[in-house]
Design a protein around this motif. Structure first.
Motif, PDB file in Angstrom:
ATOM      1  N   PRO A 237       0.820  -1.216   0.000  1.00  0.00           N
ATOM      2  CA  PRO A 237       0.000   0.000   0.000  1.00  0.00           C
ATOM      3  C   PRO A 237       0.853   1.265   0.000  1.00  0.00           C
ATOM      4  O   PRO A 237       2.022   1.252   0.420  1.00  0.00           O
ATOM      5  N   ASP A 238       0.275   2.355  -0.454  1.00  0.00           N
ATOM      6  CA  ASP A 238       0.966   3.642  -0.444  1.00  0.00           C
ATOM      7  C   ASP A 238       1.411   3.979   0.976  1.00  0.00           C
ATOM      8  O   ASP A 238       0.658   3.795   1.943  1.00  0.00           O
ATOM      9  N   GLY A 239       2.635   4.478   1.083  1.00  0.00           N
ATOM     10  CA  GLY A 239       3.175   4.849   2.381  1.00  0.00           C
ATOM     11  C   GLY A 239       3.808   3.718   3.156  1.00  0.00           C
ATOM     12  O   GLY A 239       4.330   3.932   4.259  1.00  0.00           O
ATOM     13  N   ALA A 240       3.790   2.495   2.624  1.00  0.00           N
ATOM     14  CA  ALA A 240       4.361   1.351   3.330  1.00  0.00           C
ATOM     15  C   ALA A 240       5.887   1.432   3.372  1.00  0.00           C
ATOM     16  O   ALA A 240       6.521   2.116   2.567  1.00  0.00           O
ATOM     17  N   VAL A 241       6.447   0.712   4.339  1.00  0.00           N
ATOM     18  CA  VAL A 241       7.896   0.687   4.554  1.00  0.00           C
ATOM     19  C   VAL A 241       8.392  -0.747   4.412  1.00  0.00           C
ATOM     20  O   VAL A 241       7.795  -1.676   4.975  1.00  0.00           O
ATOM     21  N   LEU A 242       9.478  -0.925   3.673  1.00  0.00           N
ATOM     22  CA  LEU A 242      10.118  -2.232   3.518  1.00  0.00           C
ATOM     23  C   LEU A 242      11.434  -2.219   4.275  1.00  0.00           C
ATOM     24  O   LEU A 242      12.270  -1.328   4.080  1.00  0.00           O
ATOM     25  N   ILE A 243      11.639  -3.218   5.156  1.00  0.00           N
ATOM     26  CA  ILE A 243      12.864  -3.330   5.948  1.00  0.00           C
ATOM     27  C   ILE A 243      13.562  -4.635   5.563  1.00  0.00           C
ATOM     28  O   ILE A 243      12.937  -5.691   5.539  1.00  0.00           O
ATOM     29  N   ASN A 244      14.858  -4.555   5.275  1.00  0.00           N
ATOM     30  CA  ASN A 244      15.617  -5.771   4.969  1.00  0.00           C
ATOM     31  C   ASN A 244      16.853  -5.842   5.856  1.00  0.00           C
ATOM     32  O   ASN A 244      17.787  -5.053   5.722  1.00  0.00           O
ATOM     33  N   THR A 245      16.831  -6.806   6.780  1.00  0.00           N
ATOM     34  CA  THR A 245      18.009  -7.111   7.598  1.00  0.00           C
ATOM     35  C   THR A 245      18.479  -8.538   7.342  1.00  0.00           C
ATOM     36  O   THR A 245      19.306  -9.062   8.081  1.00  0.00           O
ATOM     37  N   ALA A 246      17.932  -9.180   6.300  1.00  0.00           N
ATOM     38  CA  ALA A 246      18.229 -10.591   6.033  1.00  0.00           C
ATOM     39  C   ALA A 246      19.414 -10.717   5.088  1.00  0.00           C
ATOM     40  O   ALA A 246      20.567 -10.724   5.518  1.00  0.00           O
ATOM     41  N   ARG A 247      19.137 -10.791   3.804  1.00  0.00           N
ATOM     42  CA  ARG A 247      20.173 -10.859   2.786  1.00  0.00           C
ATOM     43  C   ARG A 247      19.752  -9.977   1.618  1.00  0.00           C
ATOM     44  O   ARG A 247      18.572  -9.943   1.243  1.00  0.00           O
ATOM     45  N   GLY A 248      20.707  -9.290   1.016  1.00  0.00           N
ATOM     46  CA  GLY A 248      20.397  -8.381  -0.067  1.00  0.00           C
ATOM     47  C   GLY A 248      19.774  -9.054  -1.262  1.00  0.00           C
ATOM     48  O   GLY A 248      18.968  -8.443  -1.988  1.00  0.00           O
ATOM     49  N   SER A 249      20.105 -10.329  -1.493  1.00  0.00           N
ATOM     50  CA  SER A 249      19.606 -11.023  -2.684  1.00  0.00           C
ATOM     51  C   SER A 249      18.108 -11.279  -2.649  1.00  0.00           C
ATOM     52  O   SER A 249      17.512 -11.610  -3.671  1.00  0.00           O
ATOM     53  N   LEU A 250      17.472 -11.126  -1.496  1.00  0.00           N
ATOM     54  CA  LEU A 250      16.029 -11.325  -1.421  1.00  0.00           C
ATOM     55  C   LEU A 250      15.260 -10.235  -2.164  1.00  0.00           C
ATOM     56  O   LEU A 250      14.085 -10.408  -2.491  1.00  0.00           O
ATOM     57  N   LEU A 251      15.931  -9.132  -2.437  1.00  0.00           N
ATOM     58  CA  LEU A 251      15.267  -7.950  -2.965  1.00  0.00           C
ATOM     59  C   LEU A 251      15.854  -7.562  -4.315  1.00  0.00           C
ATOM     60  O   LEU A 251      17.070  -7.484  -4.477  1.00  0.00           O
ATOM     61  N   ASP A 252      14.982  -7.331  -5.283  1.00  0.00           N
ATOM     62  CA  ASP A 252      15.401  -6.836  -6.597  1.00  0.00           C
ATOM     63  C   ASP A 252      15.634  -5.336  -6.455  1.00  0.00           C
ATOM     64  O   ASP A 252      14.692  -4.548  -6.399  1.00  0.00           O
ATOM     65  N   HIS A 253      16.915  -4.942  -6.401  1.00  0.00           N
ATOM     66  CA  HIS A 253      17.232  -3.543  -6.115  1.00  0.00           C
ATOM     67  C   HIS A 253      16.851  -2.607  -7.252  1.00  0.00           C
ATOM     68  O   HIS A 253      16.490  -1.451  -7.011  1.00  0.00           O
ATOM     69  N   ASP A 254      16.921  -3.075  -8.486  1.00  0.00           N
ATOM     70  CA  ASP A 254      16.492  -2.223  -9.602  1.00  0.00           C
ATOM     71  C   ASP A 254      14.999  -1.917  -9.495  1.00  0.00           C
ATOM     72  O   ASP A 254      14.561  -0.774  -9.706  1.00  0.00           O
ATOM     73  N   ALA A 255      14.228  -2.939  -9.166  1.00  0.00           N
ATOM     74  CA  ALA A 255      12.790  -2.736  -8.992  1.00  0.00           C
ATOM     75  C   ALA A 255      12.514  -1.824  -7.806  1.00  0.00           C
ATOM     76  O   ALA A 255      11.606  -0.979  -7.847  1.00  0.00           O
ATOM     77  N   LEU A 256      13.294  -1.985  -6.742  1.00  0.00           N
ATOM     78  CA  LEU A 256      13.098  -1.135  -5.567  1.00  0.00           C
ATOM     79  C   LEU A 256      13.390   0.324  -5.889  1.00  0.00           C
ATOM     80  O   LEU A 256      12.630   1.220  -5.509  1.00  0.00           O
ATOM     81  N   VAL A 257      14.500   0.562  -6.581  1.00  0.00           N
ATOM     82  CA  VAL A 257      14.846   1.939  -6.945  1.00  0.00           C
ATOM     83  C   VAL A 257      13.721   2.568  -7.767  1.00  0.00           C
ATOM     84  O   VAL A 257      13.318   3.717  -7.528  1.00  0.00           O
ATOM     85  N   ALA A 258      13.194   1.817  -8.728  1.00  0.00           N
ATOM     86  CA  ALA A 258      12.113   2.349  -9.559  1.00  0.00           C
ATOM     87  C   ALA A 258      10.896   2.694  -8.714  1.00  0.00           C
ATOM     88  O   ALA A 258      10.250   3.740  -8.928  1.00  0.00           O
ATOM     89  N   GLU A 259      10.563   1.852  -7.763  1.00  0.00           N
ATOM     90  CA  GLU A 259       9.403   2.106  -6.906  1.00  0.00           C
ATOM     91  C   GLU A 259       9.664   3.270  -5.951  1.00  0.00           C
ATOM     92  O   GLU A 259       8.788   4.117  -5.728  1.00  0.00           O
ATOM     93  N   LEU A 260      10.871   3.346  -5.399  1.00  0.00           N
ATOM     94  CA  LEU A 260      11.184   4.445  -4.488  1.00  0.00           C
ATOM     95  C   LEU A 260      11.158   5.790  -5.205  1.00  0.00           C
ATOM     96  O   LEU A 260      10.787   6.819  -4.609  1.00  0.00           O
ATOM     97  N   ARG A 261      11.543   5.802  -6.455  1.00  0.00           N
ATOM     98  CA  ARG A 261      11.553   7.062  -7.210  1.00  0.00           C
ATOM     99  C   ARG A 261      10.146   7.640  -7.377  1.00  0.00           C
ATOM    100  O   ARG A 261       9.984   8.845  -7.583  1.00  0.00           O
ATOM    101  N   THR A 262       9.133   6.807  -7.259  1.00  0.00           N
ATOM    102  CA  THR A 262       7.765   7.320  -7.331  1.00  0.00           C
ATOM    103  C   THR A 262       7.368   8.006  -6.028  1.00  0.00           C
ATOM    104  O   THR A 262       6.359   8.735  -6.001  1.00  0.00           O
ATOM    105  N   GLY A 263       8.114   7.745  -4.976  1.00  0.00           N
ATOM    106  CA  GLY A 263       7.784   8.317  -3.677  1.00  0.00           C
ATOM    107  C   GLY A 263       6.690   7.577  -2.946  1.00  0.00           C
ATOM    108  O   GLY A 263       6.268   7.991  -1.855  1.00  0.00           O
TER     109      GLY A 263
END
Length: 336
Positions: A237-263
């Motif tokens: 949902p809008d305004g949600a927060v994603l926290i990763n303290t596990a392993r970086g490979s669990l997250l597609d960083h390119d996809a994350l950057v694109a989503e974060l750029r939308t604010g």
């Protein structure tokens, strides 16, 4: 008096006094014969050859050598590996299990500060503290956030926990005193496990759609690579927060950057892929991304907790008792 089993440190020498400060080292020496000045960082080093030949126990940790067949041949009397850190995947090979060597890990102790970090980030993000800090710093003369702010707070905030790992379970335990609403997703957990933790067990997509905070605590395996990608991020949902303290490979960083750029979302990342990130990564500059350099795990005085686990395990070995933190090779593939 019964002779103490002979043990050798096999980790980065600089970490020995941090993980085994004097009181913890003294505790370890009550049950094993070990020299803190003799550290086997390289099993081919002639200076450690005789010690390894005598050793029944290896005390391993960060920076320790890989225990492959050649390394194990140098320790013919070895019967136990006591790991003063979390995952043993970086040092243990199948040959260790083939030779019947017991392995213990301080992963449970290392889970505690990671869970504490996660709890802190959940609570701070609920107050929008990171964005407020930046606005106050940038607009100190015109900042108008001193009054009541709508849309923030931790009352009834929904927290989705991905992974019923040691850390994931500890996070759920730490959330109990707060007016937060946790939920769990894990393909290996069942309704009975979730009920014992006091949380509902949801499919991943439902958890993503219904959580204000999503926190990752799954292991890095081929199945979990990019577990959270563009499709999954879009469900949040809008305004949600994603926290990763596990392993970086669990997250597609390119996809994350694109989503974060939308604010639309925010992210708090203690681990990344690669680690560290290249200097040009946009994650350093995005205002809705908070980066910490792998600080969630044991740091400073917390590392002594890891050494204490090893000292207690050594005492159990010396007494002929079962290890309390034995690593199960069958379960290792789906652990961090």
């Amino acid at each position: 008096m019964t002779q103490r089993p002979y043990a050798v440190f096999a980790l980065s020498a600089e970490n020995v006094p941090l993980v085994f400060p004097p009181p913890v080292l003294a505790r370890l020496r009550e049950t094993v014969d070990i020299d803190a000045a003799l550290v086997a960082e390289d099993f081919t080093d002639p200076r450690v050859k005789d010690a390894l030949a005598r050793a029944e126990i290896l005390v391993t940790g960060w920076g320790g050598p890989l225990l492959d067949p050649a390394a194990l041949d140098a320790v013919p009397r070895l019967r136990a590996v006591l790991h003063a850190a979390g995952s043993v995947k970086g040092i243990v090979t199948p040959e260790v299990w083939r030779r019947g060597i017991a392995v213990s890990s301080a992963a449970a102790a290392n889970a505690l500060p990671v869970a504490e970090y996660t709890l802190a980030m959940i609570l701070l993000s609920g107050k929008d503290l990171f964005a407020v800090r930046d606005r106050l710093r940038a607009d100190r003369d015109a900042f108008n956030g001193w009054g009541l702010l709508p849309g923030i707070g931790n009352l009834g905030r929904r927290v989705g926990v991905i992974g019923a790992s040691r850390i994931g379970r500890r996070v759920i335990e730490l959330l109990r005193p707060f007016d937060l609403v946790p939920a769990l997703t894990d393909p290996y957990a069942d309704e009975e496990t979730a009920a014992a933790l006091g949380v509902p067990l949801l499919p991943l997509d439902e958890l993503l759609r219904t959580s204000d905070v999503v926190t990752l605590h799954a292991p890095a395996t081929p199945e979990t690579r990019h577990l959270i990608g563009a499709r999954e991020l879009a469900l949040m949902p809008d305004g949600a927060v994603l926290i990763n303290t596990a392993r970086g490979s669990l997250l597609d960083h390119d996809a994350l950057v694109a989503e974060l750029r939308t604010g639309r979302l925010s992210a708090i990342l203690d681990v990344t892929d690669p680690e560290p990130l290249p200097a040009g990564s946009p994650l350093y500059d995005l205002p809705n991304a908070v980066l910490t350099p792998h600080r969630a795990g044991s740091q400073g005085n917390e590392t002594a907790r890891l050494g204490l686990v090893v000292a207690e395990e050594a005492a159990r070995l010396a007494a002929g008792s079962p290890l309390a933190h034995a690593v199960d090779p069958a379960a290792l593939a789906r652990e961090a």
